[in-house]
Structures are given as C-alpha cells and as structure tokens.
Design a protein around this motif. Sequence first.
Motif, mmCIF file in Angstrom:
data_model
loop_
_atom_site.group_PDB
_atom_site.id
_atom_site.type_symbol
_atom_site.label_atom_id
_atom_site.label_comp_id
_atom_site.label_asym_id
_atom_site.label_seq_id
_atom_site.Cartn_x
_atom_site.Cartn_y
_atom_site.Cartn_z
ATOM 1 N N HIS A 34 -5.132 -36.795 0.140
ATOM 2 C CA HIS A 34 -5.573 -35.544 -0.489
ATOM 3 C C HIS A 34 -5.237 -34.293 0.338
ATOM 4 O O HIS A 34 -5.357 -33.172 -0.165
ATOM 5 C CB HIS A 34 -7.077 -35.602 -0.730
ATOM 6 C CG HIS A 34 -7.852 -35.538 0.543
ATOM 7 N ND1 HIS A 34 -8.616 -34.466 0.888
ATOM 8 C CD2 HIS A 34 -7.904 -36.399 1.595
ATOM 9 C CE1 HIS A 34 -9.142 -34.671 2.083
ATOM 10 N NE2 HIS A 34 -8.725 -35.834 2.537
ATOM 11 N N LEU A 35 -4.790 -34.473 1.573
ATOM 12 C CA LEU A 35 -4.619 -33.291 2.433
ATOM 13 C C LEU A 35 -3.503 -32.349 1.963
ATOM 14 O O LEU A 35 -3.491 -31.174 2.336
ATOM 15 C CB LEU A 35 -4.389 -33.709 3.888
ATOM 16 C CG LEU A 35 -5.600 -34.348 4.593
ATOM 17 C CD1 LEU A 35 -5.250 -34.746 6.022
ATOM 18 C CD2 LEU A 35 -6.795 -33.398 4.587
ATOM 19 N N GLU A 37 -3.285 -31.010 -0.710
ATOM 20 C CA GLU A 37 -3.875 -29.965 -1.555
ATOM 21 C C GLU A 37 -4.425 -28.797 -0.742
ATOM 22 O O GLU A 37 -4.510 -27.679 -1.250
ATOM 23 C CB GLU A 37 -5.019 -30.542 -2.396
ATOM 24 C CG GLU A 37 -4.534 -31.576 -3.381
ATOM 25 C CD GLU A 37 -5.687 -32.211 -4.125
ATOM 26 O OE1 GLU A 37 -6.337 -31.494 -4.910
ATOM 27 O OE2 GLU A 37 -5.936 -33.408 -3.913
ATOM 28 N N ILE A 38 -4.823 -29.063 0.502
ATOM 29 C CA ILE A 38 -5.438 -27.974 1.268
ATOM 30 C C ILE A 38 -4.488 -27.355 2.294
ATOM 31 O O ILE A 38 -4.678 -26.219 2.704
ATOM 32 C CB ILE A 38 -6.779 -28.386 1.922
ATOM 33 C CG1 ILE A 38 -6.576 -29.462 2.990
ATOM 34 C CG2 ILE A 38 -7.775 -28.853 0.876
ATOM 35 C CD1 ILE A 38 -7.811 -29.616 3.868
ATOM 36 N N THR A 40 -0.917 -25.714 3.559
ATOM 37 C CA THR A 40 0.102 -24.874 2.924
ATOM 38 C C THR A 40 1.360 -25.681 2.630
ATOM 39 O O THR A 40 1.987 -25.534 1.585
ATOM 40 C CB THR A 40 0.466 -23.699 3.861
ATOM 41 O OG1 THR A 40 -0.728 -23.004 4.186
ATOM 42 C CG2 THR A 40 1.463 -22.758 3.222
ATOM 43 N N LYS A 103 -5.770 -29.984 8.136
ATOM 44 C CA LYS A 103 -7.079 -30.221 7.521
ATOM 45 C C LYS A 103 -8.037 -29.170 8.068
ATOM 46 O O LYS A 103 -8.181 -29.050 9.281
ATOM 47 C CB LYS A 103 -7.571 -31.619 7.868
ATOM 48 C CG LYS A 103 -8.896 -31.983 7.235
ATOM 49 C CD LYS A 103 -9.331 -33.371 7.654
ATOM 50 C CE LYS A 103 -10.636 -33.772 6.995
ATOM 51 N NZ LYS A 103 -11.107 -35.075 7.510
ATOM 52 N N TRP A 104 -8.655 -28.424 7.206
ATOM 53 C CA TRP A 104 -9.479 -27.302 7.672
ATOM 54 C C TRP A 104 -10.641 -27.037 6.735
ATOM 55 O O TRP A 104 -10.683 -27.518 5.601
ATOM 56 C CB TRP A 104 -8.621 -26.043 7.793
ATOM 57 C CG TRP A 104 -7.949 -25.634 6.521
ATOM 58 C CD1 TRP A 104 -6.777 -26.132 6.011
ATOM 59 C CD2 TRP A 104 -8.417 -24.670 5.563
ATOM 60 N NE1 TRP A 104 -6.481 -25.535 4.813
ATOM 61 C CE2 TRP A 104 -7.470 -24.626 4.513
ATOM 62 C CE3 TRP A 104 -9.530 -23.838 5.505
ATOM 63 C CZ2 TRP A 104 -7.610 -23.789 3.408
ATOM 64 C CZ3 TRP A 104 -9.676 -22.988 4.397
ATOM 65 C CH2 TRP A 104 -8.712 -22.974 3.362
ATOM 66 N N GLN A 105 -11.564 -26.231 7.278
ATOM 67 C CA GLN A 105 -12.727 -25.801 6.532
ATOM 68 C C GLN A 105 -12.855 -24.295 6.721
ATOM 69 O O GLN A 105 -12.618 -23.814 7.837
ATOM 70 C CB GLN A 105 -13.948 -26.478 7.126
ATOM 71 C CG GLN A 105 -15.019 -26.788 6.129
ATOM 72 C CD GLN A 105 -16.109 -27.643 6.751
ATOM 73 O OE1 GLN A 105 -16.467 -27.445 7.909
ATOM 74 N NE2 GLN A 105 -16.628 -28.587 5.983
ATOM 75 N N ARG A 111 -9.840 -20.324 9.218
ATOM 76 C CA ARG A 111 -9.692 -21.714 8.804
ATOM 77 C C ARG A 111 -9.939 -22.573 10.049
ATOM 78 O O ARG A 111 -9.148 -22.540 10.988
ATOM 79 C CB ARG A 111 -8.288 -21.961 8.246
ATOM 80 C CG ARG A 111 -7.955 -21.065 7.049
ATOM 81 C CD ARG A 111 -6.699 -21.495 6.349
ATOM 82 N NE ARG A 111 -5.516 -21.452 7.202
ATOM 83 C CZ ARG A 111 -4.335 -21.962 6.879
ATOM 84 N NH1 ARG A 111 -4.166 -22.567 5.721
ATOM 85 N NH2 ARG A 111 -3.316 -21.873 7.705
#
Length: 211
Positions: A34-35, A37-38, A40, A103-105, A111
């Motif tokens: 899924h990464l 999607e987040i 760039t 991978k970030w929040q 980020r």
Amino acid sequence: MARAATTASAADFVPARLSLSALREAAAGCRGCHLWEIGTQTVFGEGGAEAEAMFVGEQPGDQEDKAARPFVGPAGRVFDEALDAAGIDRSTTYVTNAVKHFKWQARGKRRIHQKPNWAEMTACRPWLEAELAVVKPRVLVLLGATAAQSLLGRQFRVTQHRGELLDSGLAEFVTATVHPSSILRGEPEERDAAFAAFVADLTVVGDALKR
Ligand code: URA
Ligand code: SF4
C-alpha cells in the motif's frame, strides 16, 4: 476448493530480464504494497551495475521522496561525510533502500517518517534481491536494523554485530552498522563519538574493498 490467499508483493512487478534500467522502470509502477499510495514516487537504488560495494538503508525520507534519489537529505549528508572520512568514493558505489516508498504521517505541515513494518519490508524485498542479483557487490553494507533484518532475518541485532564481517552468502563480504540517522537523533554531546564509531565500521568496508 478455496484458493489460498496470495499476498501482494513486488515480486508481481519484477521483470524477467534483469538490468538496472529495466528494474528501475518496472519499480516506478510497483503496487506491491500500500505504500505506493502515500509516497510521491518509487525511490530506486542509485549507482552502476559494476559497483563493488552496495549500501542498503531503510526507506526514503522526505527529501528522497521528492528527489527520487536515495540518501540526499540530512541522513544522506551524514552518510556522505562518513564515506569521505572512511575514504570511500560514493560515486563508485550502489546505494539503495530496503523499502522503496516513503512511509510517513502528517504532523502539521511536516511529513514524519514512520518505520516500515515487516509486511512492507517483505513486500519490497524482491526489488532489493533483484538489485543484488544484477550488481553482485563484493561488499554488502546494511545500514541499520531494517536493512539488516530484511536480508539477515528478524533476529539479527545490529547493536551486537556492527562492524563485523558476517557469514552470509549474500556477498563475499557482508557487514552491518547503524543507520546514519541514528547519529542525528542522538544527544549533541554523543554525536562525535557516534560518528567516529560509524566511520570505524565503514573503514572495515574500505579495507574489504582493497582485499
Ligand atoms: N534514510 C534511509 O534509510 N534512506 C534514505 O534514502 C534516506 C534516509
Ligand atoms: Fe512496491 Fe516497495 Fe513501493 Fe511497496 S514500498 S509499492 S513493494 S516499491
């Protein structure tokens, strides 16, 4: 009969013909976890197939995600300085990561890096294995626990084995050390010692390259 559930992974995207350019192109469209999607974009490894040393980090950070190049942010500057101090020319090496999307929040406008989990490391490992198969480095250097555990197993402890030449079939010489970002995270008064210890581990690499 029920079909066993298959887990998506980068393996579904790795091309049959292995070359760095074919890998890089295919990895740009990877949806193995899924990464994608987040992040760039995919941040693939950098360097030539003839490189004798391969360095593996964890995953791209904020700046790497934007530049699509590994180790160009703050951790990359520590890495560059340490390579320099150890007498290793980065332009002759191959530099990559265990996981190829950032991978970030979000925290405010920033980020914040999030550690990849085992499922993400496993999903992305086929790219790393393909890079190893093409470059066939003489010396493989695992920077931090994520890279080391992805290739050597979850039980591996960098703190216990840093700077050692490890018994592994992955390359003629395999070694693990800390991740350069750990030096930035440490207390300012501990940084010089941490940096010197990192350089000492990389000196093992420089020596192995001369053998
Ligand atoms: N940290 C990593 O592990 N890799 C990068 O490319 C940048 C920061
Ligand atoms: Fe594919 Fe790796 Fe990105 Fe996941 S992190 S989408 S496996 S390139």
